[in-house]
Design an enzyme around this catalytic site. Sequence first.
Site, PDB file in Angstrom:
ATOM      1  CE  LYS A  75      -3.935   2.021   2.945  1.00 45.90           C
ATOM      2  NZ  LYS A  75      -4.751   1.705   4.199  1.00 45.90           N
ATOM      3  CB  SER A 150      -8.035   3.583   3.452  1.00 45.58           C
ATOM      4  OG  SER A 150      -7.154   2.744   4.105  1.00 45.58           O
ATOM      5  CB  SER A 174      -8.100   0.267   5.872  1.00 49.97           C
ATOM      6  OG  SER A 174      -8.760   1.751   6.067  1.00 49.97           O
TER       7      SER A 174
END
Length: 469
Positions: A75, A150, A174
């Site tokens: 990420k 997210s 997330s």
Amino acid sequence: MSIPKTFTEARKAIAAGTTVRQLVEAALAEAERRKDLNAFLELFPESALAKADEVDAKLKAGKAGALAGMLVSIKDNICYKGHRVGASSRILEGFTSLYSATVVDRLLAADAVIIGRTNCDEFAMGSSNENSAYGLVKNPVDTTKVPGGSSGGAAASVAAGIVHVALGSDTGGSIRQPASFTGTVGFKPTYGRVSRYGLIAFASSFDQIGPFAHDLDDTTAVYSVIAGSDAHDSTTSRTPNDPIALSDPGKLRIGYFREGLERAGMDPEVVAHLQAQIDRLRNEGHTVEPVEVPLLDHQVPTYYILATAEASSNLARFDGIHFGHRSASAKGVEETYRLSRSEGFGPEVKRRILLGTFVLSSGYYDAYYAKAQRVRRILRDRTLEAFERYDLLIGPTCPSTAFAPGEITNPVAMYLQDIFTVQANLVGAPAISLPTGTHSNGLPFGVQLMAKPFDEARLLAAAKTLFLA
Ligand code: GLN
């Protein structure tokens, strides 16, 4: 060459003569082919291919690590030395990591190959990936839907079959919510289990790095490598990170959240699926009983008070001087701060900073921040009490399946996406979303299992034996 879906399959392919270079080339090509998803902000062909050759040589010499040939994405809030990182924010435009996160060092030491960095909500704030400064991510299962957030790009990179494992971060859900939306496994370890060194901080008392994968074997393989104490992160625990067997945990005592099932706004098919799972577990001889969700209606407000307070402090360092974007039109220090931050941060991040600053301000501190801390403590105590009676708690991961971009515009409605996921972060407990459901609308959804802090071994074993065997 098609990419083996799991690391287990990739190992077989490697044993049969496939090279890691071939796997990496296939993953890079597939990521290019699926550019429409916008899952990757950047691919790392140079370092990935160099690592592939190194791993191939080690394999030949019989010296390869435990994750040799595992294809991984990270990420865009996880630092990898010499590579760009930006938390999907304009304010970090052009910033290159000066050091690697501990998780990255451990992955590389175990001979995994990092293919690229994935899109996410700006500073990991969001539930749909719509808050990225670099555009939406499409859900590979249905490209008219969001992948969740997210860690939306992370989830999409696994769901699309580009990588075996993605590392995401979970502050309030997330990892688990996008896993539910994309039909993948998403695992948030106990707070303190995995080092946060080199993770761009959102809310430091909640943030935890964890994997997305297709199954429990890959989840466990990567978790076992990244977990463990770290001198660079004083919040990591010294609790031993024992090898995980994934063997049958026997008959378990499982609590389920009745209130969660009866709540208004729940998709009836999600409720029916969970009920069916409960019935099945009972038939298999497990004890499954309803438990009261402690303070369910207080969880999301408590999370958003504490997480925004911590974010307002963590994000103060992005001032146009230390890192990234600096306003071209600013004159003087004060204007540099003001204009750089105004230009660099997106609307949701600004909202969180304002909210966090407000709840910490002297006139309101006791009414909001201090009170939320007390609620968090009560919630933790009550949840730990439940774990004296139950080995696991089960519930839905999310109230519904993936929605369309633009469908949820009210920030509070978006925050309520987190209703079932924030408890694990408020308590620090490990939790996992497992892709067990398929809705009549064709979309996947998950069930969530939570265990007491540091009981990952049982959580993962139960997830495999009871749900994904
Ligand atoms: N949706 C939650 C938020 O926006 C969770 C984010 C996360 O876990 N990083 O804060």
